[in-house]
Design a protein around this motif. Structure first.
Motif, PDB file in Angstrom:
ATOM      1  N   SER A  59     -85.221 -21.784   1.395  1.00  0.00           N
ATOM      2  CA  SER A  59     -83.920 -21.689   2.069  1.00  0.00           C
ATOM      3  C   SER A  59     -83.699 -22.896   2.971  1.00  0.00           C
ATOM      4  O   SER A  59     -82.575 -23.396   3.093  1.00  0.00           O
ATOM      5  N   ALA A  60     -84.764 -23.402   3.597  1.00  0.00           N
ATOM      6  CA  ALA A  60     -84.629 -24.599   4.435  1.00  0.00           C
ATOM      7  C   ALA A  60     -84.246 -25.801   3.587  1.00  0.00           C
ATOM      8  O   ALA A  60     -83.375 -26.597   3.970  1.00  0.00           O
ATOM      9  N   ILE A  61     -84.859 -25.949   2.425  1.00  0.00           N
ATOM     10  CA  ILE A  61     -84.529 -27.070   1.530  1.00  0.00           C
ATOM     11  C   ILE A  61     -83.106 -26.934   1.024  1.00  0.00           C
ATOM     12  O   ILE A  61     -82.363 -27.920   0.955  1.00  0.00           O
ATOM     13  N   LYS A  62     -82.697 -25.717   0.676  1.00  0.00           N
ATOM     14  CA  LYS A  62     -81.332 -25.511   0.210  1.00  0.00           C
ATOM     15  C   LYS A  62     -80.324 -25.866   1.298  1.00  0.00           C
ATOM     16  O   LYS A  62     -79.317 -26.517   1.033  1.00  0.00           O
ATOM     17  N   SER A  63     -80.622 -25.476   2.541  1.00  0.00           N
ATOM     18  CA  SER A  63     -79.699 -25.811   3.629  1.00  0.00           C
ATOM     19  C   SER A  63     -79.678 -27.315   3.873  1.00  0.00           C
ATOM     20  O   SER A  63     -78.645 -27.870   4.256  1.00  0.00           O
ATOM     21  N   MET A  64     -80.803 -27.983   3.630  1.00  0.00           N
ATOM     22  CA  MET A  64     -80.827 -29.448   3.769  1.00  0.00           C
ATOM     23  C   MET A  64     -79.958 -30.105   2.703  1.00  0.00           C
ATOM     24  O   MET A  64     -79.230 -31.059   3.002  1.00  0.00           O
ATOM     25  N   THR A  65     -80.026 -29.603   1.488  1.00  0.00           N
ATOM     26  CA  THR A  65     -79.201 -30.192   0.433  1.00  0.00           C
ATOM     27  C   THR A  65     -77.727 -29.883   0.677  1.00  0.00           C
ATOM     28  O   THR A  65     -76.862 -30.709   0.378  1.00  0.00           O
ATOM     29  N   ASP A  66     -77.446 -28.717   1.253  1.00  0.00           N
ATOM     30  CA  ASP A  66     -76.057 -28.381   1.569  1.00  0.00           C
ATOM     31  C   ASP A  66     -75.517 -29.233   2.715  1.00  0.00           C
ATOM     32  O   ASP A  66     -74.315 -29.427   2.828  1.00  0.00           O
ATOM     33  N   SER A  67     -76.419 -29.729   3.558  1.00  0.00           N
ATOM     34  CA  SER A  67     -75.970 -30.523   4.706  1.00  0.00           C
ATOM     35  C   SER A  67     -75.765 -31.994   4.358  1.00  0.00           C
ATOM     36  O   SER A  67     -75.411 -32.786   5.227  1.00  0.00           O
ATOM     37  N   SER A  68     -75.964 -32.394   3.110  1.00  0.00           N
ATOM     38  CA  SER A  68     -75.772 -33.799   2.738  1.00  0.00           C
ATOM     39  C   SER A  68     -74.332 -34.241   2.983  1.00  0.00           C
ATOM     40  O   SER A  68     -74.083 -35.405   3.316  1.00  0.00           O
ATOM     41  N   VAL A  69     -73.385 -33.332   2.853  1.00  0.00           N
ATOM     42  CA  VAL A  69     -71.982 -33.649   3.130  1.00  0.00           C
ATOM     43  C   VAL A  69     -71.830 -34.081   4.581  1.00  0.00           C
ATOM     44  O   VAL A  69     -71.149 -35.072   4.890  1.00  0.00           O
ATOM     45  N   TYR A  70     -72.490 -33.372   5.486  1.00  0.00           N
ATOM     46  CA  TYR A  70     -72.405 -33.694   6.904  1.00  0.00           C
ATOM     47  C   TYR A  70     -73.075 -35.033   7.212  1.00  0.00           C
ATOM     48  O   TYR A  70     -72.569 -35.827   8.014  1.00  0.00           O
ATOM     49  N   PHE A  71     -74.204 -35.287   6.562  1.00  0.00           N
ATOM     50  CA  PHE A  71     -74.872 -36.565   6.777  1.00  0.00           C
ATOM     51  C   PHE A  71     -74.023 -37.730   6.272  1.00  0.00           C
ATOM     52  O   PHE A  71     -73.996 -38.796   6.892  1.00  0.00           O
ATOM     53  N   LYS A  72     -73.340 -37.542   5.168  1.00  0.00           N
ATOM     54  CA  LYS A  72     -72.451 -38.591   4.659  1.00  0.00           C
ATOM     55  C   LYS A  72     -71.312 -38.831   5.647  1.00  0.00           C
ATOM     56  O   LYS A  72     -70.916 -39.979   5.896  1.00  0.00           O
ATOM     57  N   SER A  73     -70.782 -37.768   6.215  1.00  0.00           N
ATOM     58  CA  SER A  73     -69.713 -37.901   7.205  1.00  0.00           C
ATOM     59  C   SER A  73     -70.216 -38.626   8.444  1.00  0.00           C
ATOM     60  O   SER A  73     -69.541 -39.518   8.974  1.00  0.00           O
ATOM     61  N   ILE A  74     -71.406 -38.278   8.901  1.00  0.00           N
ATOM     62  CA  ILE A  74     -71.997 -38.947  10.064  1.00  0.00           C
ATOM     63  C   ILE A  74     -72.218 -40.424   9.759  1.00  0.00           C
ATOM     64  O   ILE A  74     -71.942 -41.293  10.598  1.00  0.00           O
ATOM     65  N   ASP A  75     -72.696 -40.723   8.556  1.00  0.00           N
ATOM     66  CA  ASP A  75     -72.929 -42.108   8.151  1.00  0.00           C
ATOM     67  C   ASP A  75     -71.628 -42.913   8.195  1.00  0.00           C
ATOM     68  O   ASP A  75     -71.598 -44.021   8.747  1.00  0.00           O
ATOM     69  N   SER A  76     -70.558 -42.337   7.649  1.00  0.00           N
ATOM     70  CA  SER A  76     -69.292 -43.069   7.654  1.00  0.00           C
ATOM     71  C   SER A  76     -68.751 -43.229   9.069  1.00  0.00           C
ATOM     72  O   SER A  76     -68.203 -44.283   9.429  1.00  0.00           O
ATOM     73  N   LEU A  77     -68.916 -42.225   9.918  1.00  0.00           N
ATOM     74  CA  LEU A  77     -68.474 -42.338  11.310  1.00  0.00           C
ATOM     75  C   LEU A  77     -69.270 -43.398  12.069  1.00  0.00           C
ATOM     76  O   LEU A  77     -68.704 -44.163  12.868  1.00  0.00           O
ATOM     77  N   LEU A  78     -70.578 -43.466  11.819  1.00  0.00           N
ATOM     78  CA  LEU A  78     -71.392 -44.498  12.460  1.00  0.00           C
ATOM     79  C   LEU A  78     -70.972 -45.897  12.003  1.00  0.00           C
ATOM     80  O   LEU A  78     -70.891 -46.829  12.810  1.00  0.00           O
ATOM     81  N   LYS A  79     -70.723 -46.044  10.707  1.00  0.00           N
ATOM     82  CA  LYS A  79     -70.262 -47.344  10.198  1.00  0.00           C
ATOM     83  C   LYS A  79     -68.929 -47.715  10.834  1.00  0.00           C
ATOM     84  O   LYS A  79     -68.711 -48.876  11.212  1.00  0.00           O
ATOM     85  N   HIS A  80     -68.059 -46.748  10.955  1.00  0.00           N
ATOM     86  CA  HIS A  80     -66.756 -46.998  11.578  1.00  0.00           C
ATOM     87  C   HIS A  80     -66.933 -47.380  13.048  1.00  0.00           C
ATOM     88  O   HIS A  80     -66.280 -48.304  13.548  1.00  0.00           O
ATOM     89  N   ALA A  81     -67.841 -46.691  13.765  1.00  0.00           N
ATOM     90  CA  ALA A  81     -68.098 -47.002  15.169  1.00  0.00           C
ATOM     91  C   ALA A  81     -68.680 -48.400  15.323  1.00  0.00           C
ATOM     92  O   ALA A  81     -68.304 -49.148  16.247  1.00  0.00           O
ATOM     93  N   ILE A  82     -69.571 -48.793  14.427  1.00  0.00           N
ATOM     94  CA  ILE A  82     -70.146 -50.144  14.475  1.00  0.00           C
ATOM     95  C   ILE A  82     -69.066 -51.190  14.238  1.00  0.00           C
ATOM     96  O   ILE A  82     -69.021 -52.215  14.920  1.00  0.00           O
ATOM     97  N   ALA A  83     -68.175 -50.919  13.264  1.00  0.00           N
ATOM     98  CA  ALA A  83     -67.089 -51.858  12.988  1.00  0.00           C
ATOM     99  C   ALA A  83     -66.167 -51.973  14.194  1.00  0.00           C
ATOM    100  O   ALA A  83     -65.736 -53.087  14.560  1.00  0.00           O
ATOM    101  N   MET A  84     -65.880 -50.852  14.844  1.00  0.00           N
ATOM    102  CA  MET A  84     -65.025 -50.874  16.035  1.00  0.00           C
ATOM    103  C   MET A  84     -65.705 -51.657  17.163  1.00  0.00           C
ATOM    104  O   MET A  84     -65.069 -52.439  17.866  1.00  0.00           O
TER     105      MET A  84
END
Length: 95
Positions: A59-84
């Motif tokens: 169940s922990a691994i499944k929740s980790m795979t389900d959270s990949s969407v959130y990690f992608k969002s965090i990644d894009s927000l960090l890239k945007h913050a660095i660009a800003m």
């Protein structure tokens, strides 16, 4: 009559001899059977614990795979913050 009496004696005592043999067998084998039962209960408890651990890990691994969407969002927000930040640094450098 002696043979008849002997036959009657054997027939009358045969069930008690059989019951004695059964009692003797149970007395010898019961401690071993009780030990086997105890061992099986211990193994069942251990296997139930292992099954719970594996299910929890799955169940922990499944929740980790389900959270990949959130990690992608965090990644894009960090890239945007660095660009800003780069843009702000460039703007301050021009002044």
């Amino acid at each position: 009559t002696d043979k008849f009496t002997e036959s009657m004696y054997v027939l009358a005592n045969e069930p008690s001899v059989a019951l004695y043999r059964l009692q003797e067998h149970v007395r010898r084998s019961l401690p071993e059977l009780a030990q086997h039962k105890s061992d099986m209960q211990s193994w069942e408890e251990q296997s139930q614990g292992a099954i719970y651990t594996v299910e929890y890990a799955c169940s922990a691994i499944k929740s980790m795979t389900d959270s990949s969407v959130y990690f992608k969002s965090i990644d894009s927000l960090l890239k945007h913050a660095i660009a800003m930040k780069d843009q702000l640094n460039a703007a301050q450098g021009r002044r």
